[in-house]
Design a protein around this motif. Structure first.
Motif, PDB file in Angstrom:
ATOM      1  N   VAL A  82     -11.180 -21.969  -8.960  1.00 27.07           N
ATOM      2  CA  VAL A  82     -10.772 -20.840  -8.120  1.00 27.07           C
ATOM      3  C   VAL A  82     -10.128 -21.343  -6.835  1.00 27.07           C
ATOM      4  O   VAL A  82      -9.092 -20.838  -6.395  1.00 27.07           O
ATOM      5  N   ARG A  83     -10.717 -22.361  -6.219  1.00 29.26           N
ATOM      6  CA  ARG A  83     -10.138 -22.915  -4.998  1.00 29.26           C
ATOM      7  C   ARG A  83      -8.740 -23.474  -5.267  1.00 29.26           C
ATOM      8  O   ARG A  83      -7.831 -23.330  -4.439  1.00 29.26           O
ATOM      9  N   PHE A  84      -8.565 -24.070  -6.440  1.00 29.00           N
ATOM     10  CA  PHE A  84      -7.241 -24.597  -6.801  1.00 29.00           C
ATOM     11  C   PHE A  84      -6.219 -23.474  -6.911  1.00 29.00           C
ATOM     12  O   PHE A  84      -5.098 -23.581  -6.396  1.00 29.00           O
ATOM     13  N   LEU A  85      -6.605 -22.367  -7.570  1.00 31.69           N
ATOM     14  CA  LEU A  85      -5.674 -21.250  -7.715  1.00 31.69           C
ATOM     15  C   LEU A  85      -5.269 -20.673  -6.359  1.00 31.69           C
ATOM     16  O   LEU A  85      -4.095 -20.364  -6.124  1.00 31.69           O
ATOM     17  N   PHE A  86      -6.241 -20.529  -5.464  1.00 29.91           N
ATOM     18  CA  PHE A  86      -5.916 -20.013  -4.138  1.00 29.91           C
ATOM     19  C   PHE A  86      -5.030 -20.994  -3.372  1.00 29.91           C
ATOM     20  O   PHE A  86      -4.118 -20.576  -2.651  1.00 29.91           O
ATOM     21  N   ALA A  87      -5.289 -22.284  -3.513  1.00 28.21           N
ATOM     22  CA  ALA A  87      -4.461 -23.280  -2.829  1.00 28.21           C
ATOM     23  C   ALA A  87      -3.019 -23.208  -3.315  1.00 28.21           C
ATOM     24  O   ALA A  87      -2.068 -23.287  -2.514  1.00 28.21           O
ATOM     25  N   VAL A  88      -2.835 -23.047  -4.628  1.00 27.58           N
ATOM     26  CA  VAL A  88      -1.485 -22.911  -5.169  1.00 27.58           C
ATOM     27  C   VAL A  88      -0.821 -21.649  -4.629  1.00 27.58           C
ATOM     28  O   VAL A  88       0.359 -21.664  -4.250  1.00 27.58           O
ATOM     29  N   ILE A 107      -0.102 -12.763 -12.524  1.00 27.77           N
ATOM     30  CA  ILE A 107      -1.379 -13.337 -12.099  1.00 27.77           C
ATOM     31  C   ILE A 107      -2.571 -12.663 -12.775  1.00 27.77           C
ATOM     32  O   ILE A 107      -3.709 -13.117 -12.601  1.00 27.77           O
ATOM     33  N   ALA A 108      -2.334 -11.621 -13.561  1.00 27.96           N
ATOM     34  CA  ALA A 108      -3.446 -10.909 -14.206  1.00 27.96           C
ATOM     35  C   ALA A 108      -4.332 -11.830 -15.041  1.00 27.96           C
ATOM     36  O   ALA A 108      -5.560 -11.759 -14.938  1.00 27.96           O
ATOM     37  N   PRO A 109      -3.780 -12.702 -15.881  1.00 30.11           N
ATOM     38  CA  PRO A 109      -4.673 -13.566 -16.681  1.00 30.11           C
ATOM     39  C   PRO A 109      -5.576 -14.443 -15.825  1.00 30.11           C
ATOM     40  O   PRO A 109      -6.738 -14.689 -16.184  1.00 30.11           O
ATOM     41  N   PHE A 110      -5.075 -14.920 -14.691  1.00 28.25           N
ATOM     42  CA  PHE A 110      -5.886 -15.764 -13.818  1.00 28.25           C
ATOM     43  C   PHE A 110      -6.999 -14.956 -13.163  1.00 28.25           C
ATOM     44  O   PHE A 110      -8.113 -15.456 -12.980  1.00 28.25           O
ATOM     45  N   TYR A 143      -8.509 -12.254 -14.481  1.00 28.26           N
ATOM     46  CA  TYR A 143      -9.508 -11.865 -15.474  1.00 28.26           C
ATOM     47  C   TYR A 143     -10.274 -13.050 -16.042  1.00 28.26           C
ATOM     48  O   TYR A 143     -11.468 -12.925 -16.355  1.00 28.26           O
ATOM     49  N   LEU A 144      -9.604 -14.194 -16.184  1.00 25.59           N
ATOM     50  CA  LEU A 144     -10.238 -15.335 -16.846  1.00 25.59           C
ATOM     51  C   LEU A 144     -10.921 -16.296 -15.882  1.00 25.59           C
ATOM     52  O   LEU A 144     -11.833 -17.019 -16.287  1.00 25.59           O
ATOM     53  N   VAL A 145     -10.505 -16.310 -14.618  1.00 25.22           N
ATOM     54  CA  VAL A 145     -11.037 -17.298 -13.683  1.00 25.22           C
ATOM     55  C   VAL A 145     -11.658 -16.646 -12.452  1.00 25.22           C
ATOM     56  O   VAL A 145     -12.844 -16.834 -12.158  1.00 25.22           O
ATOM     57  N   VAL A 146     -10.873 -15.857 -11.707  1.00 25.61           N
ATOM     58  CA  VAL A 146     -11.313 -15.383 -10.387  1.00 25.61           C
ATOM     59  C   VAL A 146     -12.469 -14.388 -10.490  1.00 25.61           C
ATOM     60  O   VAL A 146     -13.520 -14.563  -9.856  1.00 25.61           O
ATOM     61  N   TYR A 147     -12.307 -13.338 -11.292  1.00 24.08           N
ATOM     62  CA  TYR A 147     -13.349 -12.306 -11.350  1.00 24.08           C
ATOM     63  C   TYR A 147     -14.646 -12.811 -11.993  1.00 24.08           C
ATOM     64  O   TYR A 147     -15.733 -12.481 -11.504  1.00 24.08           O
ATOM     65  N   PRO A 148     -14.587 -13.599 -13.071  1.00 20.12           N
ATOM     66  CA  PRO A 148     -15.848 -14.156 -13.582  1.00 20.12           C
ATOM     67  C   PRO A 148     -16.575 -15.021 -12.546  1.00 20.12           C
ATOM     68  O   PRO A 148     -17.810 -14.995 -12.459  1.00 20.12           O
ATOM     69  N   ALA A 149     -15.812 -15.780 -11.754  1.00 14.65           N
ATOM     70  CA  ALA A 149     -16.444 -16.599 -10.723  1.00 14.65           C
ATOM     71  C   ALA A 149     -17.066 -15.725  -9.642  1.00 14.65           C
ATOM     72  O   ALA A 149     -18.174 -15.995  -9.158  1.00 14.65           O
ATOM     73  N   LEU A 150     -16.362 -14.655  -9.249  1.00 18.90           N
ATOM     74  CA  LEU A 150     -16.927 -13.716  -8.277  1.00 18.90           C
ATOM     75  C   LEU A 150     -18.207 -13.089  -8.817  1.00 18.90           C
ATOM     76  O   LEU A 150     -19.185 -12.908  -8.087  1.00 18.90           O
TER      77      LEU A 150
END
Length: 212
Positions: free
Chosen positions: A60-66, A171-174, A176-183
């Motif tokens: 998640v931190r990587f996605l936000f950094a990008v 950005i929808a796949p990111f 649903y698959l990464v950000v929201y599950p981590a939250l």
């Protein structure tokens, strides 16, 4: 857990009258076992205690950094593209009771600006070159009819033209698959660890929501 848009649109939230021109992009629920109707401030305090992006998994931190790097490269996050620039704050639309209600400040480093806080509803807004977004946190009865409540998050968006709509789709796949599950893992753990009777006694209605 992802919910249908109707889980947000059919609930009598105050945001419906404030932002009728915003589309509901995502609706997500977070389990809070044992929560009652007055425990929304407790949940917000628990979320604050667990921090924001710094406590997220590396992916998640990587996605936000990008995202921030792309924003700098293409100018999406310039001040003139934000609130008070291209997009006016929705505070201009608020009825007097919402505009005059106490609102909790955002933690340092959060990209969100507080809009309003209520005993069962909290809204933050964000604008940039891709669109104008709202993060709506609500406290709603949990399924099952046993009197428990749960946290629900809805993301409402007014895209910046065709580009903004394309950006949200990309950005929808990111989300649903990464950000929201981590939250989900972080916020549900926050409730389990801090949503206790002693935490409820210490909670304050103005507890801010965490940055995203």
């Amino acid at each position: 857990m992802r919910l249908p848009r109707t889980a947000h649109t059919e609930h009598p939230w105050r945001i419906h009258a404030v932002a009728p021109d915003f589309g509901v992009e995502d609706v997500w629920s977070f389990r809070t076992p044992g929560a009652g109707p007055d425990d929304f401030p407790v949940m917000l305090a628990a979320m604050r205690a667990h921090g924001g992006l710094a406590r997220q998994p590396p992916a998640v931190r990587f996605l936000f950094a990008v995202r921030w790097k792309l924003g700098r490269l293409f100018g999406w996050d310039r001040p003139e593209a934000g609130l008070g620039g291209r997009a006016g704050s929705l505070r201009e639309r608020l009825p007097d009771d919402l505009r005059n209600a106490p609102v909790a400040p955002e933690p340092g480093g959060s990209p969100f600006t507080p809009l309003y806080d209520l005993p069962r509803e909290s809204v933050r807004e964000l604008a940039n070159g891709t669109g104008h977004s709202l993060m709506h946190l609500g406290w709603a009865p949990a399924p099952g009819g046993d009197g428990e409540y749960e946290l629900r998050m809805a993301v409402l968006v007014k895209p910046n033209g065709r580009f903004g709509s394309l950006y949200m789709a990309l950005i929808a796949p990111f989300r649903y698959l990464v950000v929201y599950p981590a939250l989900t893992r972080m916020w549900e753990r926050a409730w389990r660890e801090h949503g206790r009777p002693d935490a409820r006694a210490e909670a304050h209605p103005s507890s801010p929501v965490p940055p995203m």
